[in-house]
Design a protein around this motif. Structure first.
Motif, mmCIF file in Angstrom:
data_model
loop_
_atom_site.group_PDB
_atom_site.id
_atom_site.type_symbol
_atom_site.label_atom_id
_atom_site.label_comp_id
_atom_site.label_asym_id
_atom_site.label_seq_id
_atom_site.Cartn_x
_atom_site.Cartn_y
_atom_site.Cartn_z
ATOM 1 N N ASN A 28 0.843 -1.188 0.000
ATOM 2 C CA ASN A 28 0.000 0.000 0.000
ATOM 3 C C ASN A 28 0.888 1.252 0.000
ATOM 4 O O ASN A 28 1.693 1.458 0.915
ATOM 5 C CB ASN A 28 -0.909 -0.001 1.233
ATOM 6 C CG ASN A 28 -1.882 1.172 1.213
ATOM 7 O OD1 ASN A 28 -1.477 2.331 1.300
ATOM 8 N ND2 ASN A 28 -3.165 0.862 1.099
ATOM 9 N N LYS A 61 -8.871 0.697 -6.720
ATOM 10 C CA LYS A 61 -7.479 1.130 -6.528
ATOM 11 C C LYS A 61 -6.676 1.011 -7.826
ATOM 12 O O LYS A 61 -6.902 0.096 -8.619
ATOM 13 C CB LYS A 61 -6.798 0.307 -5.425
ATOM 14 C CG LYS A 61 -7.524 0.350 -4.074
ATOM 15 C CD LYS A 61 -7.601 1.754 -3.504
ATOM 16 C CE LYS A 61 -8.325 1.788 -2.169
ATOM 17 N NZ LYS A 61 -8.492 3.162 -1.666
ATOM 18 N N ASP A 115 -2.153 3.906 -5.948
ATOM 19 C CA ASP A 115 -2.641 3.472 -4.636
ATOM 20 C C ASP A 115 -1.861 2.282 -4.086
ATOM 21 O O ASP A 115 -1.779 2.101 -2.869
ATOM 22 C CB ASP A 115 -4.122 3.083 -4.721
ATOM 23 C CG ASP A 115 -4.981 4.222 -5.226
ATOM 24 O OD1 ASP A 115 -4.861 5.330 -4.668
ATOM 25 O OD2 ASP A 115 -5.742 4.017 -6.187
#
Length: 416
Positions: free
Chosen positions: A146, A276, A281
């Protein structure tokens, strides 16, 4: 696999079905989720466009185990489907029973030997003859991260080595977040383990230890280092990991609760469903130390011997369609995997898939393309199951020393 003669007791499980009529193709599969079902519908459309009747035989659940049980009963009763979703060494086990069709005429006409890396083509063959058609390629040795979590923790670059990874994991831990999202199930443990083995030992070691099951490699100093690294990764997971499903671990990364996950590219579907974007992201990168290697998991359809000429023609058309550019593109866009054909345009695919395709081609040439043990592509089921158990026992029990872990895995590899 049980010999067919021993499967007579399974006939009670037979799903009623009439013998295939001319032009009918019956396909047994376990693709029943949204994207997968959409992809199967596309194959049905292609076959109907060729004038054939599609008979869908979907068996949900059990990761294909339920489908395998039903398939055995159908074959025993002399009423096999035209095609069934089977992969890895199980293809050769079915072929050794003498029940699979020879696809060489279709393969030659469609130039499969030119379109497939040899290491993949060999999985689709039995004694040199094609008996199955590959659908896709999943890369297993991915590391997902992430971007926001890494930024918050002060990690400025994606770790490319295990030393860099542990330095990043330490920063994430200090930031009060979970460094590694993991689901404690034996196939997930092994997915991480084989990436560690590949990253620490390299392709040659991976082949010797995990595919050839060479005792010298399995008991080497390299394997000791692999287990030391593997245990260190475990130290960065959370206490609630045991029993967690893989997609819930992926959700932890998506929701900024965790930084990293080691999982195949089906995880990308979860990121996509959450809206995402790769590169923005989240990060998709090869697991540390495995940038020049690629562990593959290939879905495929084995074709069964049929008596009816019309059904045989439909079956040959099905095999050709599975490897055709139209289906390869649509299916893999839906599934998160990449086409198994080497000459496909990747224009419609995202950056993770483009990286995967580029690495698939380069590792096929360099020798870095290796089958995933965790996902049933490399060794016989008995040895695979025993090794997975030994690896998970080591992962779950900190009292097992590295030396004993090495011994236990080597012993498990000797399972016949």
């Amino acid at each position: 696999m049980l010999k067919l003669s021993k499967l007579a007791t399974a006939v009670a499980l037979v799903v009623a079905g009439s013998a295939a009529v001319a032009g009918e193709v019956e396909v047994l599969h376990y693709w029943t989720s949204g994207g997968e079902a959409k992809s199967v519908a596309e194959l049905k459309k292609i076959m109907q466009g060729k004038g054939h009747t599609w008979k869908d035989f979907a068996v949900a659940g059990g990761g294909g185990d339920n489908a395998a049980t039903v398939l055995k009963s159908r074959v025993v009763s002399g009423n096999p489907p035209a095609a069934a979703q089977i992969k890895g060494p199980a293809i050769q086990e079915w072929a050794s029973e003498g029940v699979l069709a020879n696809l060489d005429a279709t393969a030659k006409a469609e130039k499969w030997d030119d379109l497939l890396p040899k290491v993949v083509a060999d999985v689709m063959k039995y004694k040199g003859n094609y008996v199955a058609a590959p659908v896709n390629v999943h890369r297993v040795n991915w590391m997902w991260a992430n971007s926001a979590v890494l930024k918050k923790a002060g990690v400025t670059a994606t770790p490319k080595t295990w030393d860099e990874f542990f330095a990043a994991a330490e920063k994430v831990k200090k930031a009060g977040l979970i460094p590694v999202a993991h689901g404690g199930q034996n196939w997930q443990d092994f997915t991480t383990f084989e990436s560690v083995a590949l990253g620490v030992g390299g392709t040659k070691f991976y082949n010797e230890a995990l595919i050839k099951l060479d005792q010298k490699a399995l008991t080497s100093a390299t394997m000791t280092k692999v287990l030391e690294t593997f245990r260190k990764v475990k130290g960065y997971t959370d206490a609630a990991a045991p029993g967690r499903d893989w997609n819930l671990a992926t959700a932890m990364v998506i929701q900024e609760k965790a930084a990293f996950q080691f999982m195949g590219d089906w995880a990308k579907g979860e990121f996509s469903a959450a809206g995402k974007v790769p590169g923005k992201d989240y990060v998709c990168a090869a697991a540390p130390g495995t940038g020049n290697a690629y562990t593959f998991n290939v879905d495929s359809f084995a074709m069964f011997k049929l008596k009816d000429a019309g059904a045989q023609k439909a079956q040959a058309d099905l095999a050709a369609s599975i490897m055709g550019t139209e289906f390869q593109e649509v299916f893999n866009l839906n599934k998160g995997s990449i086409p198994v054909r080497l000459n496909m345009s990747m224009d419609k695919f995202d950056d993770c898939a483009k990286t995967s395709a580029k690495d698939f081609v380069s590792t096929a040439k360099s020798g870095g393309l290796v089958p995933s043990v965790a996902h049933g592509m490399a060794i016989k089921p008995a040895a695979e199951g025993a090794i997975k158990d030994a690896v998970s026992q080591f992962w779950n029990d900190d009292k097992i020393s590295v030396a004993d872990g090495v011994k236990n895995i080597a012993k498990a590899a000797a399972t016949k």
